[in-house]
Motif scaffolding. Structure first.
Motif, PDB file in Angstrom:
ATOM      1  N   GLY A 103       0.828  -1.200   0.000  1.00 35.78           N
ATOM      2  CA  GLY A 103       0.000   0.000   0.000  1.00 35.78           C
ATOM      3  C   GLY A 103       0.859   1.245   0.000  1.00 35.78           C
ATOM      4  N   PRO A 104       0.242   2.376   0.301  1.00 37.68           N
ATOM      5  CA  PRO A 104       0.972   3.647   0.236  1.00 37.68           C
ATOM      6  C   PRO A 104       2.063   3.727   1.302  1.00 37.68           C
ATOM      7  CG  PRO A 104      -1.245   3.996   1.095  1.00 37.68           C
ATOM      8  CD  PRO A 104      -1.150   2.562   0.686  1.00 37.68           C
ATOM      9  N   ALA A 105       3.128   4.437   0.984  1.00 29.91           N
ATOM     10  CA  ALA A 105       4.238   4.630   1.927  1.00 29.91           C
ATOM     11  C   ALA A 105       3.890   5.664   2.980  1.00 29.91           C
ATOM     12  CB  ALA A 105       5.493   5.052   1.174  1.00 29.91           C
ATOM     13  N   ILE A 106       2.934   6.536   2.665  1.00 36.11           N
ATOM     14  CA  ILE A 106       2.528   7.607   3.578  1.00 36.11           C
ATOM     15  C   ILE A 106       1.031   7.489   3.834  1.00 36.11           C
ATOM     16  CG2 ILE A 106       2.283  10.110   3.824  1.00 36.11           C
ATOM     17  CD1 ILE A 106       4.711  10.428   2.019  1.00 36.11           C
ATOM     18  N   SER A 107       0.657   7.636   5.096  1.00 32.99           N
ATOM     19  CA  SER A 107      -0.762   7.595   5.461  1.00 32.99           C
ATOM     20  C   SER A 107      -1.082   8.750   6.398  1.00 32.99           C
ATOM     21  CB  SER A 107      -1.104   6.283   6.172  1.00 32.99           C
ATOM     22  OG  SER A 107      -0.971   5.199   5.297  1.00 32.99           O
ATOM     23  N   GLY A 108      -2.308   9.193   6.336  1.00 37.41           N
ATOM     24  CA  GLY A 108      -2.749  10.293   7.183  1.00 37.41           C
ATOM     25  C   GLY A 108      -3.500   9.817   8.407  1.00 37.41           C
ATOM     26  N   THR A 109      -3.436  10.641   9.431  1.00 40.00           N
ATOM     27  CA  THR A 109      -4.200  10.429  10.649  1.00 40.00           C
ATOM     28  C   THR A 109      -4.796  11.780  11.039  1.00 40.00           C
ATOM     29  OG1 THR A 109      -4.131   9.498  12.887  1.00 40.00           O
ATOM     30  CG2 THR A 109      -2.209  10.756  12.187  1.00 40.00           C
ATOM     31  N   PRO A 110      -5.987  11.819  11.561  1.00 39.73           N
ATOM     32  CA  PRO A 110      -6.622  13.106  11.858  1.00 39.73           C
ATOM     33  C   PRO A 110      -5.836  13.944  12.874  1.00 39.73           C
ATOM     34  CG  PRO A 110      -8.235  11.339  11.941  1.00 39.73           C
ATOM     35  CD  PRO A 110      -6.890  10.689  11.837  1.00 39.73           C
ATOM     36  N   TYR A 111      -5.799  15.240  12.614  1.00 39.33           N
ATOM     37  CA  TYR A 111      -5.233  16.210  13.546  1.00 39.33           C
ATOM     38  C   TYR A 111      -6.325  16.577  14.536  1.00 39.33           C
ATOM     39  CZ  TYR A 111      -3.465  20.670  15.302  1.00 39.33           C
ATOM     40  OH  TYR A 111      -3.060  21.698  16.117  1.00 39.33           O
ATOM     41  N   ALA A 112      -6.011  16.546  15.822  1.00 32.78           N
ATOM     42  CA  ALA A 112      -7.028  16.734  16.864  1.00 32.78           C
ATOM     43  C   ALA A 112      -7.473  18.187  17.024  1.00 32.78           C
ATOM     44  CB  ALA A 112      -6.511  16.207  18.201  1.00 32.78           C
ATOM     45  N   GLY A 113      -6.616  19.143  16.695  1.00 27.75           N
ATOM     46  CA  GLY A 113      -6.965  20.547  16.902  1.00 27.75           C
ATOM     47  C   GLY A 113      -7.831  21.119  15.799  1.00 27.75           C
ATOM     48  N   GLN A 114      -8.202  22.379  15.989  1.00 31.43           N
ATOM     49  CA  GLN A 114      -8.995  23.080  14.982  1.00 31.43           C
ATOM     50  C   GLN A 114      -8.272  24.346  14.577  1.00 31.43           C
ATOM     51  OE1 GLN A 114     -12.945  23.737  16.402  1.00 31.43           O
ATOM     52  NE2 GLN A 114     -13.374  21.580  16.635  1.00 31.43           N
ATOM     53  N   ASP A 115      -8.414  24.732  13.317  1.00 30.39           N
ATOM     54  CA  ASP A 115      -7.804  25.945  12.776  1.00 30.39           C
ATOM     55  C   ASP A 115      -6.328  26.067  13.151  1.00 30.39           C
ATOM     56  OD1 ASP A 115     -10.233  26.725  11.594  1.00 30.39           O
ATOM     57  OD2 ASP A 115     -10.902  27.578  13.502  1.00 30.39           O
ATOM     58  N   PRO A 116      -5.520  25.069  12.794  1.00 27.63           N
ATOM     59  CA  PRO A 116      -4.113  25.097  13.202  1.00 27.63           C
ATOM     60  C   PRO A 116      -3.289  26.072  12.375  1.00 27.63           C
ATOM     61  CG  PRO A 116      -4.495  23.233  11.769  1.00 27.63           C
ATOM     62  CD  PRO A 116      -5.837  23.876  12.014  1.00 27.63           C
ATOM     63  N   THR A 117      -2.181  26.477  12.944  1.00 33.25           N
ATOM     64  CA  THR A 117      -1.163  27.224  12.213  1.00 33.25           C
ATOM     65  C   THR A 117      -0.174  26.206  11.657  1.00 33.25           C
ATOM     66  OG1 THR A 117       0.296  27.411  14.122  1.00 33.25           O
ATOM     67  CG2 THR A 117      -1.352  29.174  13.823  1.00 33.25           C
ATOM     68  N   ALA A 118       0.701  26.653  10.790  1.00 33.51           N
ATOM     69  CA  ALA A 118       1.738  25.769  10.258  1.00 33.51           C
ATOM     70  C   ALA A 118       2.603  25.228  11.396  1.00 33.51           C
ATOM     71  CB  ALA A 118       2.595  26.514   9.245  1.00 33.51           C
ATOM     72  N   GLU A 119       2.941  26.084  12.351  1.00 38.80           N
ATOM     73  CA  GLU A 119       3.776  25.662  13.469  1.00 38.80           C
ATOM     74  C   GLU A 119       3.094  24.580  14.301  1.00 38.80           C
ATOM     75  OE1 GLU A 119       3.113  28.856  12.745  1.00 38.80           O
ATOM     76  OE2 GLU A 119       5.080  29.644  12.170  1.00 38.80           O
ATOM     77  N   GLU A 120       1.783  24.720  14.509  1.00 37.21           N
ATOM     78  CA  GLU A 120       1.048  23.712  15.284  1.00 37.21           C
ATOM     79  C   GLU A 120       1.000  22.374  14.554  1.00 37.21           C
ATOM     80  OE1 GLU A 120      -1.973  26.645  17.765  1.00 37.21           O
ATOM     81  OE2 GLU A 120      -2.548  25.995  15.743  1.00 37.21           O
ATOM     82  N   LEU A 121       0.767  22.394  13.241  1.00 37.95           N
ATOM     83  CA  LEU A 121       0.769  21.149  12.469  1.00 37.95           C
ATOM     84  C   LEU A 121       2.146  20.500  12.494  1.00 37.95           C
ATOM     85  CD1 LEU A 121      -1.362  22.037   9.303  1.00 37.95           C
ATOM     86  CD2 LEU A 121      -1.973  20.469  11.157  1.00 37.95           C
ATOM     87  N   LEU A 122       3.188  21.305  12.325  1.00 41.63           N
ATOM     88  CA  LEU A 122       4.544  20.757  12.317  1.00 41.63           C
ATOM     89  C   LEU A 122       4.939  20.217  13.688  1.00 41.63           C
ATOM     90  CD1 LEU A 122       6.174  23.424  10.016  1.00 41.63           C
ATOM     91  CD2 LEU A 122       5.881  20.985   9.483  1.00 41.63           C
ATOM     92  N   SER A 123       4.537  20.888  14.737  1.00 42.02           N
ATOM     93  CA  SER A 123       4.822  20.395  16.092  1.00 42.02           C
ATOM     94  C   SER A 123       4.141  19.051  16.337  1.00 42.02           C
ATOM     95  CB  SER A 123       4.382  21.409  17.140  1.00 42.02           C
ATOM     96  OG  SER A 123       5.189  22.556  17.073  1.00 42.02           O
TER      97      SER A 123
END
Length: 161
Positions: free
Chosen positions: A43-63
């Motif tokens: 299957g795919p080498a990369i998979s997504g999982t839901p981010y728990a927060g809302q309206d994140p900034t780039a820094e929050e997603l990267l953290s």
């Protein structure tokens, strides 16, 4: 054997990029995803999982991405000790500066880490492209310095034919 390695690396890259494009959520899906390496053999080498927060900034997603996955079947693409030094957004280009440990990545490991970052932060409306630096410097051995989700579209089309 040396001639096979570039071919295998190229094949892995094609599959990874196609997976990234296929995984990006549609604009009406509502939630953000964090992208990690899949530990399954097929299957795919990369998979997504839901981010728990809302309206994140780039820094929050990267953290959240650097904190690693909480879901079984996923693992972090980053070497131990990598941390975010900062980000800068200018005219749709997000420059992400990681610590020196990120510079230890190469070949397919670098590609996978880069695309986990790109697939994650390009969900933000204001981010059109990503440039990743290490301790404020570009990685000279990278084939191109600016990465976008559009980079994967030709590979996805090729996979579907």
């Amino acid at each position: 054997m040396r001639q096979r390695l570039p071919v295998l690396s190229a094949l892995a890259l094609i599959l990874t990029l196609a997976a990234c494009a296929a995984l990006l959520p549609s604009e009406d899906s509502g939630g953000f995803q964090l992208y990690f390496l899949s530990t399954g053999g097929h299957g795919p080498a990369i998979s997504g999982t839901p981010y728990a927060g809302q309206d994140p900034t780039a820094e929050e997603l990267l953290s959240a991405l650097l904190a690693g996955p909480e879901e079984d079947g996923l693992r972090s693409p980053f070497p131990a000790g990598v941390y975010l030094r900062g980000t800068e957004l200018e005219e749709g280009l997000l420059t992400v500066d990681f610590s020196e440990q990120y510079g230890g990545l190469s070949d397919i490991s670098l590609t996978l880490a880069d695309y986990c970052v790109v697939c994650t932060v390009c969900q933000l409306e204001e981010v059109e492209a990503v440039a990743i630096t290490v301790s404020g410097r570009q990685m000279n051995y990278r084939s191109h310095q600016i990465l976008t989700p559009a980079d994967v579209e030709p590979w996805e089309e090729q996979q579907n034919t």
